[in-house]
Design an enzyme around this catalytic site. Structure first.
Site, PDB file in Angstrom:
ATOM      1  N   TYR A 102      30.159  46.400  53.220  1.00 28.49           N
ATOM      2  CA  TYR A 102      31.338  45.875  52.521  1.00 28.49           C
ATOM      3  C   TYR A 102      31.453  44.385  52.816  1.00 28.49           C
ATOM      4  CZ  TYR A 102      35.535  46.252  49.798  1.00 28.49           C
ATOM      5  OH  TYR A 102      36.462  46.096  48.794  1.00 28.49           O
ATOM      6  N   LYS A 173      33.699  50.518  48.796  1.00 30.89           N
ATOM      7  CA  LYS A 173      35.018  51.023  49.190  1.00 30.89           C
ATOM      8  C   LYS A 173      34.960  52.521  49.465  1.00 30.89           C
ATOM      9  CE  LYS A 173      39.069  48.790  49.263  1.00 30.89           C
ATOM     10  NZ  LYS A 173      39.337  47.374  49.450  1.00 30.89           N
ATOM     11  N   GLU A 244      41.062  48.440  41.907  1.00 31.52           N
ATOM     12  CA  GLU A 244      40.394  47.519  42.832  1.00 31.52           C
ATOM     13  C   GLU A 244      39.947  46.251  42.112  1.00 31.52           C
ATOM     14  OE1 GLU A 244      39.094  46.228  46.475  1.00 31.52           O
ATOM     15  OE2 GLU A 244      40.150  48.099  46.068  1.00 31.52           O
ATOM     16  N   ASP A 245      40.327  45.112  42.646  1.00 26.26           N
ATOM     17  CA  ASP A 245      39.857  43.795  42.199  1.00 26.26           C
ATOM     18  C   ASP A 245      40.099  43.532  40.715  1.00 26.26           C
ATOM     19  OD1 ASP A 245      39.226  43.022  44.699  1.00 26.26           O
ATOM     20  OD2 ASP A 245      37.064  43.195  44.503  1.00 26.26           O
ATOM     21  N   ASP A 268      44.396  46.063  46.643  1.00 22.83           N
ATOM     22  CA  ASP A 268      44.539  44.616  46.822  1.00 22.83           C
ATOM     23  C   ASP A 268      45.998  44.231  47.038  1.00 22.83           C
ATOM     24  OD1 ASP A 268      41.714  44.045  46.209  1.00 22.83           O
ATOM     25  OD2 ASP A 268      42.270  44.724  44.214  1.00 22.83           O
ATOM     26  N   ASN A 417      38.823  36.353  51.787  1.00 24.53           N
ATOM     27  CA  ASN A 417      37.418  36.751  51.821  1.00 24.53           C
ATOM     28  C   ASN A 417      36.669  36.002  50.722  1.00 24.53           C
ATOM     29  OD1 ASN A 417      37.219  38.810  53.881  1.00 24.53           O
ATOM     30  ND2 ASN A 417      38.529  40.069  52.584  1.00 24.53           N
TER      31      ASN A 417
END
Length: 564
Positions: A102, A173, A244-245, A268, A417
């Site tokens: 990850y 994930k 996600e994202d 997130d 990140n």
């Protein structure tokens, strides 16, 4: 080991097809009798190995890799060949390999996805196939899917639009759901919604494997996502869906639209908030202070930062503040400066977090003037500084020293990140605060030497939260993920902190303890779901048994052959 794991597994597959099934393949660990029963004789080397021997060989091969991307590719190849061996390897080397499977390495893997692609995993649902989504979901061979992680790849980590390369995020994930939370890989499914890409590097790359088209947006995008959601509900009505994202323009609206329609959450926004609040609660417990006594400044006012802020406000209210009092303790800074109510360009989710300009009269400046980070630090005098900006170096020496000048032991959380985008490194923060700051980062960092002290750095990683949420939801059979469940997860995480339980160490537990931490979080989440009527009430004993029964271990089971 559960009783189920001790019983033989009846398998209808044989020969080469069995060896090509990652969930069932044992490789060289098939016994003599299994090789006979499943027509595997001659397809494998003669020697029969234990999973321990296989793991030792795999680790030695891993150590031959030269770069982190090579290591990522190697681990993914094992995952696509033998999932039990893959997760056993992770179990034994989790702290070493988590940054490989990850963040931060997965970011590069997403960027290079079409170049390093080996074989299929998960579902790619493209906009041109929007009328066939039900058929696509039926093609998934896993009938008992319990967790789906889905992305549209528009905001991959801090790297932006990665097209179908974003598939690396759901895969990674879900690997952590299993490695950290004990969710069987048989219950997981990664999905990417391919709505095109606005990344010119991908559109012009002859090797790009996705739909070569500019991103669909607006009503067309919303209709496509809704087609997917409705198809998911038909195929797996009890699934936990994790967004996600997604870009901030879509992330919050999608969560608001679907959070009461099916069991879903956005990691997130909500997962990041829960682990951040858990970290903040742990720091407060260690210092003997209340969360409601803290003043928090954020650098970065996107959906993630605002999600954290809203959960901190909710936690402050639980300690007795009213909403207005709590909001006055939160200061959101973006590229335009401090968010204030006289700004004309605020997004919907930012309005409630904007400070009233009339309350800032003593700060100087005229109506409409921007209030930069350093000015906010000087005037707001925060005790907590959180970075979710994706911009390297925003926590300058001047900013950190100003923070430290009025708070002996501030909590500093540069959460961006990957590592290249962190607001400041732990070494910098501790140097500028004489080793006094409590530090938690979004990416992994080695311990920092300050004088004669070696200070461990907590990684404020969502992996502390989302696997436990998934395990708790599955064990309790919860039908929704609520803010109360997320707060319960944050409190459970704080209670596992070494600086709380032992009075020393990092702000968060060691990654080596994360499986036990996930179990504790699962219990807290499940109990809160029951208390809110989102799951059937059971005794503590029944609940604990359900969590243990759903906690998967990477161990081989004996196979018995059966017909289809």
């Amino acid at each position: 080991m559960t009783e189920t794991a001790k019983r033989p597994l009846y398998v209808p597959h044989a020969g080469p097809s069995l060896l090509e099934m990652p969930l069932l393949n044992k490789g060289s660990a098939f016994s003599t009798q299994e090789r006979i029963d499943f027509n595997l004789q001659g397809l494998l080397p003669h020697n029969i190995e234990t999973i321990e021997e296989q793991t030792e060989r795999a680790y030695s091969q891993y150590n031959l890799c030269n770069t982190d991307l090579d290591r990522h590719i190697f681990l993914r190849s094992i995952q696509d060949n033998n999932e039990t061996l893959f997760f056993r390897l992770l179990e034994e080397h989790l702290e070493e390999m988590m940054p490989i499977i990850y963040t931060p390495t997965v970011g590069q893997a997403c960027q290079e996805f079409s170049k390093i692609y080996r074989t299929h995993r998960g579902l790619f649902i493209s906009y041109p196939d929007r009328e066939r989504i039900d058929d696509i979901l039926r093609s998934a061979t896993k009938n008992n899917v319990k967790i789906v992680v889905v992305t549209d790849s528009e905001r991959i980590l801090g790297l932006g639009d990665q097209g179908i390369g974003g598939m690396g995020i759901p895969i990674g994930k879900l690997s952590l759901y299993t490695a950290c939370g004990g969710i069987s890989p048989a219950y997981t499914l990664p999905v990417v919604l391919d709505v095109g890409t606005n990344n010119p590097d991908l559109l012009n790359d002859p090797m790009y494997m996705g739909w070569r088209h500019e991103r669909v947006s607006g009503a067309q995008y919303e209709e496509f996502v809704d087609l997917f959601i409705q198809a998911i509900k038909r195929r797996w009505p009890n699934v936990l869906l994790q967004f996600e994202d997604f870009a901030q323009t879509n992330a919050m609206p999608l969560l608001e639209r679907y959070k009461d329609e099916l069991c879903c959450f956005n990691d997130d926004i909500q997962g990041t908030a829960a682990v951040a609040v858990g970290t903040l609660l742990a720091a407060c417990k260690a210092k003997g202070e209340k969360l409601s006594e803290q003043t928090v400044t954020f650098v970065g006012a996107g959906s993630a930062g605002c999600g954290i802020a809203e959960q901190i406000i909710a936690a402050m209210q639980l300690e007795g503040l009213d909403e207005a009092q709590a909001r006055r303790r939160i200061f959101m800074v973006d590229r335009w400066g401090l968010l204030t109510d006289d700004m004309s360009n605020l997004l919907d989710f930012q309005h409630r977090l904007a400070q009233k300009r009339a309350d800032l009269g003593a700060w100087g400046g005229q109506q409409g003037d921007d209030l930069a980070l350093l000015e906010v630090i000087r005037n707001a005098r925060p005790t907590v500084l959180i970075g979710v900006s994706g911009q390297r170096g925003l926590f300058s020496e001047e900013v950190i020293r100003e923070l430290h000048s009025h708070c002996k032991q501030p909590l500093v959380m540069p959460l961006s990140n990957p590592t290249s985008r962190v607001e400041a490194t732990p070494q910098e923060i501790l140097n500028w605060t004489d080793g006094q700051a409590l530090v938690a980062t979004g990416s992994p960092f080695q311990p920092v030497q300050v004088g004669d002290k070696r200070i461990p750095i907590a990684q404020c990683n969502n992996a502390y939260i989302f696997p436990g949420i998934g395990l708790g939801v599955i064990a309790a059979r919860a039908n929704r993920v609520t803010e109360g469940m997320l707060m319960a997860a944050a409190n459970a995480l704080a209670n596992c902190s070494p600086i709380v339980t032992r009075g020393e160490g990092a702000v968060l537990p060691a990654l080596g303890d994360i499986r036990e931490v996930s179990k504790r979080i699962a219990v807290a989440v499940a109990k809160q779901a029951q208390a809110e009527g989102k799951a059937l009430h059971t005794s503590d004993e029944v609940l604990n048994d359900a969590i243990e029964a759903n906690f998967w271990f990477p161990r081989y089971r004996a196979y018995r052959r059966t017909s289809f």
